[in-house]
Design a protein around this motif. Structure first.
Motif, PDB file in Angstrom:
ATOM      1  N   ALA A 325       0.824  -1.209   0.000  1.00  0.00           N
ATOM      2  CA  ALA A 325       0.000   0.000   0.000  1.00  0.00           C
ATOM      3  C   ALA A 325       0.856   1.257   0.000  1.00  0.00           C
ATOM      4  N   ALA A 326       2.021   1.179   0.634  1.00  0.00           N
ATOM      5  CA  ALA A 326       2.898   2.351   0.701  1.00  0.00           C
ATOM      6  C   ALA A 326       3.743   2.503  -0.554  1.00  0.00           C
ATOM      7  N   GLY A 327       3.640   1.555  -1.488  1.00  0.00           N
ATOM      8  CA  GLY A 327       4.395   1.634  -2.732  1.00  0.00           C
ATOM      9  C   GLY A 327       5.856   1.286  -2.578  1.00  0.00           C
ATOM     10  N   ALA A 328       6.183   0.450  -1.604  1.00  0.00           N
ATOM     11  CA  ALA A 328       7.578   0.080  -1.365  1.00  0.00           C
ATOM     12  C   ALA A 328       8.121  -0.728  -2.539  1.00  0.00           C
ATOM     13  N   LEU A 329       9.392  -0.545  -2.842  1.00  0.00           N
ATOM     14  CA  LEU A 329      10.035  -1.286  -3.908  1.00  0.00           C
ATOM     15  C   LEU A 329      10.062  -2.778  -3.571  1.00  0.00           C
ATOM     16  N   PRO A 330       9.983  -3.642  -4.590  1.00  0.00           N
ATOM     17  CA  PRO A 330      10.043  -5.086  -4.331  1.00  0.00           C
ATOM     18  C   PRO A 330      11.288  -5.486  -3.536  1.00  0.00           C
ATOM     19  N   PHE A 331      12.402  -4.802  -3.829  1.00  0.00           N
ATOM     20  CA  PHE A 331      13.657  -5.097  -3.113  1.00  0.00           C
ATOM     21  C   PHE A 331      13.488  -4.871  -1.613  1.00  0.00           C
TER      22      PHE A 331
END
Length: 665
Positions: A325-331
């Motif tokens: 939801a926060a748009g964090a990178l997959p890494f």
């Protein structure tokens, strides 16, 4: 600042009294030699500092830790001395009291464990004791917090202040004359007080090694020149006998028979069973078997399963949703969910088991059983050139090898101390429990406690075999005498058990936030990247390359899984990281899933061989560092690394290959 020095024999409740006076907690155990260095605490809202010194039987040091106490008198300032004596063992305890009283500083004798004395139907007239020893005598029961506040008030009294003691024994005329001559020479030529000069002279005549070294260092000629005469006249024997006669006479005058002289001696009745030459060892093993049943079958594991279900389910899923939801990178999302929560969280789920085991150990310590365990093991230890005192560091090593090795300071003979240091890493510390728990759940679900007990026993057996070898190699043939105080049995106090459990277990939580955290991040990075960059298949990662390259080396001991080999390598940093590494490498979200994965990759025989290797191979970095510190040489630290690796491989090889020959799988 006013400094109060706390002296006393081992097992007089000195550390417990220290905690009562300072409203703090320090690690304590109900066996001889638990305090291996001085501890300092402040009396709350005052400028009074209390120094808790190692338990000693006399000021003549036999061990490294005992020397701390004597050197404290020789080299540091102290305003008040508190001598903690076991009220039920005064004849021996007061020998130290006399040495402290002769030092001349304001002194209080605290007759501790007074409840044990009353249970024996005995009491002493305090006024008679105070007159005889020219100091304040207080009655205390530190465990029950009785008399401790009165002692504190006595120490804090501003008006009148505690007077300096003028206690003086009348030694035989030849000794008295020699003391006067020495005092005259020291006060005239070396600018020391007559009281200090007299104490130095008596201790020197009594062949106190620490004082002899001090006198030689400062070239105090009035004593050095007379040393052959003192020795020829056997002044040390005359001094000891004079003190003993005075104590016996004083106690006879002060003794009063209580109203219940026929109190049942419960301690003696129990000891006839638990220290029995034939029953003692089976009882010891039975107690530890019950500990493991409680830890793995009845209490610890069920709680761990509940915690694991929370970490691998709601916690992991919720955090993953938040990051998406926060748009964090997959890494970043993979690092947090697959790395930190899976790794660190996967280790923390074993907290119930670890704290259950530590609670059991704290209960045995506080009850008084641990001293009996050392006594029971004395006969076995003597066969390998050690004694029961060497088993105390090994018992401590069940919690952590680092304090166990440090506790070897209490061993008198240097070679015995070195041997104990070298064999201590083979004790199965608590850091290995998470990996044991995983594998016994996967392969030995019906016999978890028995399998874990076998590993602990194997560690002891390997240690004792090595001790016998080291005895021959190091020519440690002179066996030292084993003496240990057997305290009365106590009903364990919940507060002491809780504090002891927390003190032992908090190190595991601290490691989870530091060493395990760092190790998990490192393993995740090595498994996330490969020679070509980010990998979609972990089999192409750096971790896999390292593990695969070592499979041929470890195949003869049953390890064909590169993941297990990679996890084992990280265990050199800290054994707790092994479980975390396996969870990261197997991409499992919790303990239950990892157990299912392991069941497909190991046979029970290979699994047991792996556990044996984990038990015996290279100790963690902290243990290596403390071996270097205690031996004063990197040579022994390097030897420990190499020898433990060879021994672990050899024993695992024999178990695995022997099992195959017997048709086991």
């Amino acid at each position: 600042m006013t400094t109060i020095a706390l002296f006393g024999n081992p097992n007089t409740g000195k550390t417990t009294l220290f905690n009562r006076l300072t409203d703090s907690y320090a690690y304590m155990g109900n066996w001889s030699g638990v305090t291996v260095e001085k501890k300092v605490g402040m009396i709350k809202n005052t400028n009074f500092a209390i120094v808790d010194l190692p338990g000693i039987y006399s000021l003549n040091p036999l061990t490294k830790d005992e020397a701390i106490a004597t050197n404290f008198l020789l080299t540091e300032d102290q305003d008040i001395i508190v001598d903690v004596a076991n009220a039920s063992q005064l004849k021996r305890n007061l020998l130290l009291s006399i040495e402290l009283l002769e030092f001349g500083k304001p002194t209080v004798i605290a007759l501790n464990m007074i409840d044990s004395l009353r249970n024996m139907g005995i009491s002493y007239n305090r006024q008679v004791l105070e007159t005889a020893f020219d100091c304040k005598v207080m009655m205390t029961n530190a465990r029950g917090n009785k008399g401790t506040q009165q002692l504190k008030q006595e120490l804090l009294a501003e008006d009148p202040r505690l007077p300096a003691t003028h206690f003086s024994l009348t030694y035989p005329s030849s000794v008295q004359q020699a003391i006067k001559q020495a005092v005259r020479g020291l006060t005239q030529n070396y600018n020391v007080s007559s009281q200090y000069a007299k104490w130095l002279a008596i201790q020197f005549m009594n062949a106190n090694d620490a004082v002899v070294s001090f006198v030689k260092q400062h070239n105090l000629r009035p004593l050095l020149e007379q040393a052959p005469y003192y020795q020829a006249q056997h002044f040390d024997d005359k001094i000891y006998q004079t003190r003993l006669n005075y104590i016996e006479t004083t106690l006879k005058e002060a003794r009063e028979t209580g109203s219940n002289p026929h109190t049942r001696d419960i301690t003696a009745k129990i000891d006839r069973v638990v220290t029995h030459p034939l029953l003692g060892l089976p009882i010891f093993l039975g107690i530890f078997f019950l500990m493991f049943k409680l830890t793995f079958d009845w209490f610890g594991t069920p709680l761990s399963d509940l915690l694991d279900a929370f970490v691998s389910g709601p916690l992991s899923t919720t955090v993953n949703h938040w990051l998406i939801a926060a748009g964090a990178l997959p890494f970043l999302r993979s690092l947090i969910v697959d790395g930190l929560i899976t790794g660190v969280g996967g280790v923390l789920v074993f907290i119930p088991q670890i704290f259950t085991l530590f609670a059991c150990i704290s209960l045995l310590e506080d009850s008084g059983y641990m001293a009996r365990a050392a006594l029971v093991m004395d006969k076995l230890m003597s066969k390998v050139g050690l004694n029961g005192k060497a088993f105390i560091p090994l018992i401590i090593g069940f919690g952590c090898n680092v304090p166990g090795i440090m506790a070897a300071r209490t061993i008198e003979q240097p070679k015995e101390r070195l041997i104990t240091t070298l064999i201590s890493p083979y004790m199965s510390c608590s850091a290995r429990l998470p990996i044991y728990s995983l594998f016994v759940a996967a392969f030995f679900a019906k016999n978890q406690a028995l399998i874990v007990l076998s590993l602990y026993v194997l560690g002891i057996v390997v240690a004792l075999v090595l001790a016998k070898i080291y005895q021959k190699v190091l020519h440690s043939e002179n066996e030292s005498v084993f003496m240990i105080e057997l305290p009365e049995y106590h009903l364990p106090q919940p507060t002491i058990i809780l504090r002891g459990t927390w003190d032992k277990g908090k190190g595991f939580i601290h490691k989870a936030g530091t060493v395990i955290f760092a190790g998990t991040v490192l393993i995740w990075l090595l498994s996330y990247f490969g020679p070509s960059g980010v990998v979609s298949n972990i089999s192409n990662s750096f971790t896999a390359l390292i593990g695969h390259s070592m499979v041929p080396l470890f195949a003869p001991i049953g390890l064909a899984s590169w993941q297990a080999i990679s996890a084992m390598l990280t265990g050199i940093l800290a054994k707790e990281t092994i479980g975390a590494t396996l969870m990261v490498l197997y991409h499992t979200s919790g303990q239950t899933a990892l157990v299912a994965s392991l069941a497909h990759l190991f046979t029970p025989l290979a699994a047991y061989s792996f556990l044996v290797f984990i038990l015996l191979y290279i100790p963690c970095f902290a243990t290596i560092a403390v071996i270097k510190a205690e031996t004063g040489s990197w040579k022994w630290a390097l030897y420990t690394i190499i020898s433990s690796l060879v021994i672990a491989y050899l024993v695992s090889f024999l178990i695995f290959q022997g099992g195959l020959l017997l048709g086991l799988h």
